[in-house]
Design an enzyme around this catalytic site. Structure first.
Site, PDB file in Angstrom:
ATOM      1  N   LYS A  10      56.283  -4.462  46.178  1.00 56.74           N
ATOM      2  CA  LYS A  10      55.080  -5.305  46.250  1.00 56.74           C
ATOM      3  C   LYS A  10      53.849  -4.418  46.412  1.00 56.74           C
ATOM      4  O   LYS A  10      53.937  -3.287  46.911  1.00 56.74           O
ATOM      5  CB  LYS A  10      55.160  -6.321  47.393  1.00 56.74           C
ATOM      6  CG  LYS A  10      55.151  -5.730  48.815  1.00 56.74           C
ATOM      7  CD  LYS A  10      53.765  -5.537  49.422  1.00 56.74           C
ATOM      8  CE  LYS A  10      53.847  -4.896  50.786  1.00 56.74           C
ATOM      9  NZ  LYS A  10      52.958  -3.941  51.223  1.00 56.74           N
ATOM     10  N   ASP A 136      57.616  -8.243  56.160  1.00 54.67           N
ATOM     11  CA  ASP A 136      57.418  -8.416  54.713  1.00 54.67           C
ATOM     12  C   ASP A 136      58.633  -9.034  54.016  1.00 54.67           C
ATOM     13  O   ASP A 136      58.593  -9.279  52.805  1.00 54.67           O
ATOM     14  CB  ASP A 136      57.148  -7.047  54.046  1.00 54.67           C
ATOM     15  CG  ASP A 136      55.731  -6.560  54.302  1.00 54.67           C
ATOM     16  OD1 ASP A 136      54.869  -7.376  54.677  1.00 54.67           O
ATOM     17  OD2 ASP A 136      55.492  -5.350  54.117  1.00 54.67           O
TER      18      ASP A 136
HETATM   19  O1  C5P Z   1      57.764  -6.301  61.083  1.00 54.50           O
HETATM   20  P1  C5P Z   1      57.945  -4.859  60.756  1.00 54.50           P
HETATM   21  O2  C5P Z   1      59.097  -4.252  61.498  1.00 54.50           O
HETATM   22  O3  C5P Z   1      58.023  -4.599  59.293  1.00 54.50           O
HETATM   23  O4  C5P Z   1      56.642  -4.121  61.232  1.00 54.50           O
HETATM   24  C1  C5P Z   1      56.589  -2.745  61.483  1.00 54.50           C
HETATM   25  C2  C5P Z   1      55.554  -2.477  62.555  1.00 54.50           C
HETATM   26  O5  C5P Z   1      54.233  -2.741  62.043  1.00 54.50           O
HETATM   27  C3  C5P Z   1      55.673  -3.368  63.767  1.00 54.50           C
HETATM   28  O6  C5P Z   1      56.556  -2.822  64.703  1.00 54.50           O
HETATM   29  C4  C5P Z   1      54.249  -3.401  64.291  1.00 54.50           C
HETATM   30  O7  C5P Z   1      53.986  -2.249  65.034  1.00 54.50           O
HETATM   31  C5  C5P Z   1      53.417  -3.332  63.029  1.00 54.50           C
HETATM   32  N1  C5P Z   1      52.993  -4.676  62.573  1.00 54.50           N
HETATM   33  C6  C5P Z   1      51.948  -5.312  63.248  1.00 54.50           C
HETATM   34  N2  C5P Z   1      51.550  -6.556  62.848  1.00 54.50           N
HETATM   35  C7  C5P Z   1      52.139  -7.148  61.780  1.00 54.50           C
HETATM   36  C8  C5P Z   1      53.182  -6.510  61.061  1.00 54.50           C
HETATM   37  C9  C5P Z   1      53.590  -5.256  61.496  1.00 54.50           C
HETATM   38  O8  C5P Z   1      51.397  -4.782  64.215  1.00 54.50           O
HETATM   39  N3  C5P Z   1      51.722  -8.353  61.397  1.00 54.50           N
END
Ligand code: C5P
Length: 289
Positions: A10, A136
């Site tokens: 993406k 995502d």
């Molecule tokens: O959800 P995911 O594990 O992909 O996100 C990775 C990191 O990115 C999270 O641990 C967080 O620190 C940050 N993040 C965030 N806000 C979001 C998505 C991700 O702070 N909406």
């Protein structure tokens, strides 16, 4: 029984951070779309209880840190499934690049194992499960084009964007998404006009889409990795219609309509950037339930 599933990358046409939430995540407003650069996954049922990941690249973990593993494990535990799964990943999407490669692999496993384990879950149900794996993953379950809100998991579908080439270039650095969010200072950032981007997509307005490409995370990644900013400047000079960093980076993408400009840009970048791809927007959503 074997099943082949495609897991496209993406890009973010816009990425806005509204505020930091009390749960530590950031409240987002993003316009995302899938492009024709994809990992390919071969899924197969195993008679024993294991989930086994095979991958030819050393950058992808083959254990429970792998998002594809987590996706299979989540379904297996939630629905009390006795058989196992073998997951072979042909990795084409650069890793830690801002292109949701790992999230897309997880989404492909959710869609594929839903079939192989005959779970009959809807895309909405798979997207809800996906949110437990990563922010995502829900978007990647649907693919296509969407406005994503909340932590990234609240998805409103959009029509496909106007057709064009996407030239992606990834500098030889890996960026930690968590660290980029941690260093984001929302004071003084220029917020994207998300509504204008959504309107441009609805109207099939290519120039409106180009004019509204915007990502607040550029401010952080450019500061720590000036190379990424230089790459963006080069892509503009090579004739791109518009250029933006995707996600938390470091991949930068350019939009161009004309084949000749795409060739010029691609050739110019290949001179010094190791990972360069010229692909089409996919735009359309996954259709099966
Ligand atoms: O959800 P995911 O594990 O992909 O996100 C990775 C990191 O990115 C999270 O641990 C967080 O620190 C940050 N993040 C965030 N806000 C979001 C998505 C991700 O702070 N909406």
């Amino acid at each position: 029984m074997k099943l082949l599933v495609k897991a496209p990358a993406k890009i973010n046409l816009s990425l806005d951070v509204l505020y930091k939430r009390t749960d530590g995540y950031h409240e987002l407003e993003m316009v995302m779309t899938t492009v024709d650069l994809a990992d390919r996954l071969e899924l197969e049922l195993l008679n024993d209880d294991r989930i086994v990941i095979h991958s030819q690249t050393r950058f992808v973990p083959d254990d429970d840190r792998n998002l594809a593993y987590k996706a299979a494990k989540l379904l297996k535990d939630r629905f009390n499934i006795k058989s196992g799964a073998s997951i072979t990943i042909e990795k084409n999407i650069p890793v830690a690049a801002g292109l949701a490669g790992g999230s897309s692999d997880a989404a492909a496993v959710l869609r594929g194992m839903n079939k192989l384990w005959d779970l009959r879950l809807t895309l909405d149900e798979l997207a809800e499960l996906g949110a437990e794996i990563g922010s995502d993953v829900s978007f990647c379950v649907y693919g296509g084009t969407a406005l994503a809100k909340g932590r990234g998991e609240i998805i409103t579908p959009l029509p496909p964007p106007p057709n064009c080439w996407v030239v992606l270039a990834k500098p030889a650095i890996g960026v930690s998404t968590a660290e980029v969010y941690e260093h984001l200072n929302l004071n003084g950032v220029i917020h994207p006009n998300t509504k204008a981007m959504v309107d441009a997509i609805y109207q099939g307005d290519y120039h409106g889409m180009c004019a509204n490409l915007s990502n607040v995370l550029e401010s952080v990644t450019f500061k720590y990795f000036p190379k990424v900013k230089h790459l963006k400047d080069d892509m503009k000079r090579f004739g791109a219609d518009a250029v933006l960093m995707s996600g938390s980076g470091p991949t930068v993408f350019a939009l161009v309509q004309h084949d000749s400009r795409m060739q010029r840009l691609y050739n110019g970048l290949r001179g010094y950037c190791h990972q360069v791809y010229a692909v089409r927007l996919l735009g359309k959503r996954n259709e099966f339930s």
